[in-house]
Design a protein around this motif. Structure first.
Motif, PDB file in Angstrom:
ATOM      1  N   VAL A 215       0.870  -1.176   0.000  1.00  0.00           N
ATOM      2  CA  VAL A 215       0.000   0.000   0.000  1.00  0.00           C
ATOM      3  C   VAL A 215       0.905   1.223   0.000  1.00  0.00           C
ATOM      4  O   VAL A 215       1.642   1.463   0.960  1.00  0.00           O
ATOM      5  CB  VAL A 215      -0.948   0.017   1.216  1.00  0.00           C
ATOM      6  N   ASN A 216       0.859   1.974  -1.087  1.00  0.00           N
ATOM      7  CA  ASN A 216       1.711   3.158  -1.240  1.00  0.00           C
ATOM      8  C   ASN A 216       0.881   4.318  -1.755  1.00  0.00           C
ATOM      9  O   ASN A 216      -0.276   4.155  -2.166  1.00  0.00           O
ATOM     10  CB  ASN A 216       2.861   2.889  -2.222  1.00  0.00           C
TER      11      ASN A 216
ATOM     12  N   SER B 259      -7.676  -0.499   6.196  1.00  0.00           N
ATOM     13  CA  SER B 259      -8.165   0.203   7.392  1.00  0.00           C
ATOM     14  C   SER B 259      -7.019   1.010   7.979  1.00  0.00           C
ATOM     15  O   SER B 259      -5.942   0.455   8.267  1.00  0.00           O
ATOM     16  CB  SER B 259      -8.691  -0.786   8.436  1.00  0.00           C
ATOM     17  N   LEU B 260      -7.211   2.323   8.137  1.00  0.00           N
ATOM     18  CA  LEU B 260      -6.193   3.193   8.722  1.00  0.00           C
ATOM     19  C   LEU B 260      -6.205   3.048  10.229  1.00  0.00           C
ATOM     20  O   LEU B 260      -7.269   3.049  10.871  1.00  0.00           O
ATOM     21  CB  LEU B 260      -6.454   4.641   8.321  1.00  0.00           C
ATOM     22  N   ASN B 261      -5.018   2.931  10.818  1.00  0.00           N
ATOM     23  CA  ASN B 261      -4.923   2.735  12.270  1.00  0.00           C
ATOM     24  C   ASN B 261      -5.224   4.011  13.042  1.00  0.00           C
ATOM     25  O   ASN B 261      -5.807   3.959  14.128  1.00  0.00           O
ATOM     26  CB  ASN B 261      -3.520   2.228  12.631  1.00  0.00           C
ATOM     27  N   ASP B 262      -4.844   5.154  12.492  1.00  0.00           N
ATOM     28  CA  ASP B 262      -5.067   6.441  13.165  1.00  0.00           C
ATOM     29  C   ASP B 262      -6.302   7.103  12.570  1.00  0.00           C
ATOM     30  O   ASP B 262      -6.355   7.362  11.361  1.00  0.00           O
ATOM     31  CB  ASP B 262      -3.841   7.334  12.979  1.00  0.00           C
ATOM     32  N   PRO B 263      -7.335   7.408  13.383  1.00  0.00           N
ATOM     33  CA  PRO B 263      -8.545   8.055  12.833  1.00  0.00           C
ATOM     34  C   PRO B 263      -8.265   9.403  12.171  1.00  0.00           C
ATOM     35  O   PRO B 263      -8.988   9.811  11.258  1.00  0.00           O
ATOM     36  CB  PRO B 263      -9.443   8.208  14.064  1.00  0.00           C
ATOM     37  N   GLU B 264      -7.213  10.116  12.620  1.00  0.00           N
ATOM     38  CA  GLU B 264      -6.900  11.411  12.021  1.00  0.00           C
ATOM     39  C   GLU B 264      -6.452  11.266  10.566  1.00  0.00           C
ATOM     40  O   GLU B 264      -6.618  12.189   9.764  1.00  0.00           O
ATOM     41  CB  GLU B 264      -5.815  12.107  12.838  1.00  0.00           C
ATOM     42  N   HIS B 265      -5.879  10.105  10.231  1.00  0.00           N
ATOM     43  CA  HIS B 265      -5.420   9.885   8.859  1.00  0.00           C
ATOM     44  C   HIS B 265      -6.577   9.744   7.872  1.00  0.00           C
ATOM     45  O   HIS B 265      -6.391   9.901   6.661  1.00  0.00           O
ATOM     46  CB  HIS B 265      -4.538   8.643   8.799  1.00  0.00           C
ATOM     47  N   LYS B 266      -7.755   9.429   8.389  1.00  0.00           N
ATOM     48  CA  LYS B 266      -8.909   9.283   7.497  1.00  0.00           C
ATOM     49  C   LYS B 266      -9.306  10.614   6.854  1.00  0.00           C
ATOM     50  O   LYS B 266      -9.965  10.632   5.813  1.00  0.00           O
ATOM     51  CB  LYS B 266     -10.089   8.711   8.262  1.00  0.00           C
ATOM     52  N   LYS B 267      -8.900  11.731   7.493  1.00  0.00           N
ATOM     53  CA  LYS B 267      -9.216  13.037   6.930  1.00  0.00           C
ATOM     54  C   LYS B 267      -8.264  13.405   5.785  1.00  0.00           C
ATOM     55  O   LYS B 267      -8.576  14.303   4.997  1.00  0.00           O
ATOM     56  CB  LYS B 267      -9.121  14.104   8.025  1.00  0.00           C
ATOM     57  N   ARG B 268      -7.124  12.727   5.732  1.00  0.00           N
ATOM     58  CA  ARG B 268      -6.115  13.086   4.741  1.00  0.00           C
ATOM     59  C   ARG B 268      -5.983  12.055   3.626  1.00  0.00           C
ATOM     60  O   ARG B 268      -5.747  12.414   2.461  1.00  0.00           O
ATOM     61  CB  ARG B 268      -4.753  13.258   5.432  1.00  0.00           C
ATOM     62  N   TYR B 269      -6.161  10.772   3.948  1.00  0.00           N
ATOM     63  CA  TYR B 269      -5.922   9.712   2.976  1.00  0.00           C
ATOM     64  C   TYR B 269      -7.232   9.089   2.512  1.00  0.00           C
ATOM     65  O   TYR B 269      -8.214   9.032   3.261  1.00  0.00           O
ATOM     66  CB  TYR B 269      -5.023   8.631   3.579  1.00  0.00           C
ATOM     67  N   ILE B 270      -7.206   8.610   1.268  1.00  0.00           N
ATOM     68  CA  ILE B 270      -8.357   7.931   0.670  1.00  0.00           C
ATOM     69  C   ILE B 270      -7.967   6.478   0.414  1.00  0.00           C
ATOM     70  O   ILE B 270      -6.976   6.198  -0.268  1.00  0.00           O
ATOM     71  CB  ILE B 270      -8.771   8.588  -0.666  1.00  0.00           C
ATOM     72  N   THR B 271      -8.732   5.572   0.960  1.00  0.00           N
ATOM     73  CA  THR B 271      -8.455   4.143   0.747  1.00  0.00           C
ATOM     74  C   THR B 271      -9.337   3.540  -0.338  1.00  0.00           C
ATOM     75  O   THR B 271      -8.969   2.531  -0.944  1.00  0.00           O
ATOM     76  CB  THR B 271      -8.643   3.370   2.050  1.00  0.00           C
TER      77      THR B 271
ATOM     78  N   PHE C  27       1.810  -7.829   8.691  1.00  0.00           N
ATOM     79  CA  PHE C  27       2.682  -6.791   8.140  1.00  0.00           C
ATOM     80  C   PHE C  27       4.139  -7.128   8.411  1.00  0.00           C
ATOM     81  O   PHE C  27       4.525  -7.476   9.532  1.00  0.00           O
ATOM     82  CB  PHE C  27       2.346  -5.427   8.758  1.00  0.00           C
ATOM     83  N   ASP C  28       4.951  -7.042   7.340  1.00  0.00           N
ATOM     84  CA  ASP C  28       6.388  -7.266   7.434  1.00  0.00           C
ATOM     85  C   ASP C  28       7.082  -5.906   7.338  1.00  0.00           C
ATOM     86  O   ASP C  28       7.182  -5.327   6.250  1.00  0.00           O
ATOM     87  CB  ASP C  28       6.858  -8.183   6.307  1.00  0.00           C
ATOM     88  N   PRO C  29       7.564  -5.346   8.461  1.00  0.00           N
ATOM     89  CA  PRO C  29       8.131  -3.983   8.415  1.00  0.00           C
ATOM     90  C   PRO C  29       9.422  -3.892   7.620  1.00  0.00           C
ATOM     91  O   PRO C  29       9.745  -2.831   7.086  1.00  0.00           O
ATOM     92  CB  PRO C  29       8.361  -3.656   9.902  1.00  0.00           C
ATOM     93  N   GLU C  30      10.197  -4.974   7.519  1.00  0.00           N
ATOM     94  CA  GLU C  30      11.458  -4.910   6.793  1.00  0.00           C
ATOM     95  C   GLU C  30      11.236  -4.723   5.300  1.00  0.00           C
ATOM     96  O   GLU C  30      11.928  -3.940   4.651  1.00  0.00           O
ATOM     97  CB  GLU C  30      12.267  -6.190   7.048  1.00  0.00           C
ATOM     98  N   ARG C  31      10.270  -5.449   4.739  1.00  0.00           N
ATOM     99  CA  ARG C  31       9.982  -5.335   3.310  1.00  0.00           C
ATOM    100  C   ARG C  31       8.809  -4.414   3.023  1.00  0.00           C
ATOM    101  O   ARG C  31       8.469  -4.188   1.860  1.00  0.00           O
ATOM    102  CB  ARG C  31       9.718  -6.719   2.723  1.00  0.00           C
TER     103      ARG C  31
ATOM    104  N   GLY D 232       2.899   4.479   2.849  1.00  0.00           N
ATOM    105  CA  GLY D 232       1.659   4.994   3.395  1.00  0.00           C
ATOM    106  C   GLY D 232       1.705   5.077   4.908  1.00  0.00           C
ATOM    107  O   GLY D 232       2.671   4.655   5.552  1.00  0.00           O
ATOM    108  N   PRO D 233       0.655   5.603   5.526  1.00  0.00           N
ATOM    109  CA  PRO D 233       0.598   5.688   6.989  1.00  0.00           C
ATOM    110  C   PRO D 233       0.370   4.302   7.595  1.00  0.00           C
ATOM    111  O   PRO D 233       0.102   3.336   6.871  1.00  0.00           O
ATOM    112  CB  PRO D 233      -0.595   6.620   7.222  1.00  0.00           C
ATOM    113  N   PRO D 234       0.473   4.154   8.904  1.00  0.00           N
ATOM    114  CA  PRO D 234       0.176   2.855   9.546  1.00  0.00           C
ATOM    115  C   PRO D 234      -1.253   2.410   9.232  1.00  0.00           C
ATOM    116  O   PRO D 234      -2.212   3.171   9.429  1.00  0.00           O
ATOM    117  CB  PRO D 234       0.368   3.144  11.034  1.00  0.00           C
ATOM    118  N   LEU D 235      -1.375   1.193   8.744  1.00  0.00           N
ATOM    119  CA  LEU D 235      -2.680   0.675   8.353  1.00  0.00           C
ATOM    120  C   LEU D 235      -2.663  -0.841   8.391  1.00  0.00           C
ATOM    121  O   LEU D 235      -1.623  -1.472   8.578  1.00  0.00           O
ATOM    122  CB  LEU D 235      -3.064   1.178   6.949  1.00  0.00           C
TER     123      LEU D 235
END
Length: 695
Positions: free
Chosen positions: A338-339, A401-413, A373-377, A346-349
């Motif tokens: 997800v980029n 699903s965005l982990n931070d509710p504030e990110h829903k105002k900025r990002y579109i999934t 989620f694999d943080p290394e790759r 992208g943000p944490p999701l």
């Protein structure tokens, strides 16, 4: 020829499968290194320039967004062109605008006095503008100067009046006109107008009337209502206005609208409440272009995606799969990225696999499984496939699903994303056999086992009263029966006539029975050797079969008088126009030569007279004192001795190289020459001797 036709069938099956599965799902990938390589190739220049300032800006802007550090331009020459355009009084508004755009990236050395003169000219142009292009270039130029220097006042005192003048060109459907004299409206002009009005808001010395901004927000929603949409959610703006003023393709029109909306959203502090699905659909449209083939289209794509990624309104997130082909035989894992549209993280999701649709079926299996989620790759991994997934073609439905509710105002999934996935594997072939049956009672007369994983070369014989049976079983790595897209048995006569039969599926196994009695007409009563070839293929089958099985010798009755004749075979153009067989020359055998010792002895005998000649000269006490001293007689004497040397040299050449005929001709010429110069020499000596005697 048979192998090529089989490969062609397999390729057509794979292409048809891809087309059918992509009708319901689209594949969109963010910007990658392939775009950077394409930019370096499309914007390449041998002399470091791109002609016009507009083309120069497009190259610089594309490199800037893609993060390409290499500067393909000659900075000195470009800055000189920028300075000339900004200081010349004959430069048009468009030239000033393009020069300021280039200067905004290169940061050429320009003094504030030059900027002040340009600002004065641009403000006068704004007040006297009568077309959208005049407003766009004038206000856009002021915005560029505002970003490049703070020492010059670029604010507009009568911003409300200018806003209303531009707004007067708008239409009820959200599109705009280029001028008040032209009644035709354009989508491309709408994007220009929104970007220009965003500049008016930013340059206004006092706050713009709120009612004007609210009206413009309503125009933006009307413009988005007219967006074109595909089944996979892709959205774009089509240019319906046919005129020579601006571009007329969907790519440039969509870029203009995206640039205008994002510029206006950045200039105002109010929320536009734009529909997220349409913004994401526009992002998918630009990504769906993949890698354009022209520099202009690549610039349009990259600039639009940059506007979407840096927008204050909403940033689309793109779900993509590094690999859409998963092999269960190799135990591959399903990975999801997800980029943003430019490939940034992208943000944490979290990503969930919600449903799996089988190809050709509307029924879906409900999964609701979260990927790890694999943080290394930086990928989300589905470690094990669901139990109900076997080898085949599927459509996987994911949800972000965005982990931070504030990110829903900025990002579109974009809700759920459907992606076509191929689950492939090695298909097991069991119980493969071929047999010749009796036509009356069906008893087996000849039966042989086949190993379709290796080479086979069976030899069978049959007549028109018998049958040929071929059977085998296919199973997936999970042990379930597998039904490929195609299974063919081909018989090819030694004359080149081919016959292809479909191998039927009875549920548990594949089987075909050829009754030669009913096929004599189809076989044109041609007896002889028939090569057997089996073709089994599918787009998800890793070990597709295209193998010769051997041959069958058929004994068919003679053809009746009115029987159909076999078709004439196409001429093999390679055999006619291809390279001919190598010509091997047969040379004459070398003649037998005498032994080496004998040849050396003969050489000694040939040289013996020469040594005898030298000995004779010594015995006769030859004296060279009588050599003539006068010029002419001396010349003849020297030529005479040179002729003698030439004769000796001729003898040597005859021994090593020349033939007898050539030697005799040369010897005749030298003999005449020697006779002439020798006679003159001897005459001179005789006259000298006579004078000495008389004295």
């Amino acid at each position: 020829m048979a192998r090529n036709s089989g490969l062609l069938v397999l390729a057509s099956v794979l292409l048809a499968s891809i087309v059918s599965i992509c009708d319901s799902a689209g594949i969109f990938n963010p910007i990658s290194d392939s775009h950077r390589s394409a930019a370096l190739e499309l914007f390449s220049s041998s002399d470091g320039s791109f002609g016009s300032l507009e083309e120069t800006y497009e190259a610089l802007r594309t490199f800037e967004v893609l993060g390409i550090e290499k500067e393909p331009l000659t900075r000195t020459s470009v800055c000189a062109s920028v300075s000339d355009a900004l200081t010349s009084t004959s430069s048009s508004l468009k030239d000033l605008f393009q020069a300021l755009r280039v200067n905004g990236i290169l940061k050429c050395e320009l003094n504030d006095k030059a900027f002040a003169e340009i600002v004065s000219r641009l403000k006068d142009s704004v007040n006297s503008a009568n077309s959208l292009f005049d407003f766009y270039h004038s206000i856009g130029g002021l915005m560029l100067i505002k970003d490049q220097t703070s020492e010059v006042d670029v604010h507009l005192g009568d911003a409300d009046r200018i806003f209303r003048s531009i707004k007067a060109l708008s239409q009820s459907d959200g599109r705009w006109r280029y001028s008040s004299n032209n009644p035709e409206s354009s989508t491309y002009a709408a994007g220009m107008a929104l970007e220009t009005l965003a500049g008016v808001v930013s340059l206004a010395s006092s706050e713009i009337d709120h009612s004007l901004v609210a009206t413009l927000k309503n125009d933006i929603m009307k413009l988005l209502d007219g967006v074109e949409r595909y089944d996979d959610g892709t959205c774009y703006f089509d240019e319906k206005f046919v005129d020579a003023h601006g571009p007329q393709d969907p790519l440039s029109a969509s870029l203009s609208v995206v640039r205008g909306i994002t510029a206006f959203a950045s200039a105002t502090q109010e929320s536009l409440n734009l529909p997220g699905d349409k913004i994401l659909g526009l992002a998918k449209f630009f990504l769906g272009v993949e890698i354009p083939g022209s520099a202009k289209d690549l610039y349009h794509q990259i600039d639009a995606l940059s506007c979407l990624e840096n927008s204050r309104v909403s940033v689309p997130l793109i779900l993509s799969l590094p690999a859409t082909v998963i092999s269960v035989s190799r135990k591959d894992q399903l990975k999801v990225r997800v980029n943003t549209v430019l490939g940034s993280a992208g943000p944490p999701l979290s990503v969930k696999l919600m449903q799996i649709f089988s190809s050709g079926s509307k029924d879906a299996s409900v999964i609701d499984q979260e990927l790890k989620f694999d943080p290394e790759r930086a990928v989300h991994v589905l470690e094990t496939l669901p139990k109900n997934v076997d080898v085949g073609k599927y459509i996987f439905s994911f949800e972000i699903s965005l982990n931070d509710p504030e990110h829903k105002k900025r990002y579109i999934t974009g809700g759920r994303t459907k992606v076509p996935v191929y689950i492939t594997g090695v298909i097991e072939v069991n119980n493969a056999e071929i047999a010749v049956l009796d036509s009356d009672i069906g008893s087996i007369e000849i039966q042989k086992k086949l190993d379709l994983a290796r080479e086979n070369d069976v030899a069978l014989s049959a007549n028109h009263l018998q049958k040929l049976r071929l059977s085998f079983q296919l199973s997936t790595p999970f042990g379930k029966a597998f039904k490929p897209h195609q299974a063919f048995l081909k018989l090819r006569h030694e004359s080149g006539v081919e016959h292809t039969f479909v191998v039927g599926n009875s549920g548990k196994k594949f089987e075909i029975i050829l009754d030669f009695l009913g096929l004599v007409d189809k076989f044109f009563y041609l007896s002889g050797k028939y090569d057997l070839q089996l073709t089994v293929g599918d787009s998800v089958m890793e070990n597709s079969i295209l193998k010769p099985l051997g041959h069958v010798e058929l004994d068919l009755p003679d053809a009746p008088e009115k029987a159909a004749r076999p078709p004439s075979q196409p001429i093999d153009l390679y055999s006619r126009y291809g390279p001919k067989a190598e010509i091997i020359h047969i040379f004459r055998a070398p003649e037998k030569r005498p032994p080496r010792e004998l040849s050396l002895a003969f050489l000694g005998l040939v040289l013996l007279p020469f040594f005898g000649f030298l000995a004779g000269l010594l015995h006769l006490r030859v004296n060279l004192k009588n050599l003539p001293r006068s010029t002419v007689p001396a010349t003849f004497a020297i030529l005479f001795h040179l002729g003698i040397a030439s004769v000796l040299l001729l003898y040597a050449l005859f021994w090593f190289k020349l033939d007898l005929f050539t030697t005799l001709k040369a010897l005749g010429f030298l003999g005449i020459f020697l006779m002439f110069v020798g006679h003159r020499t001897l005459s001179h000596l005789a006259s000298v001797s006579a004078k000495l005697k008389s004295a």
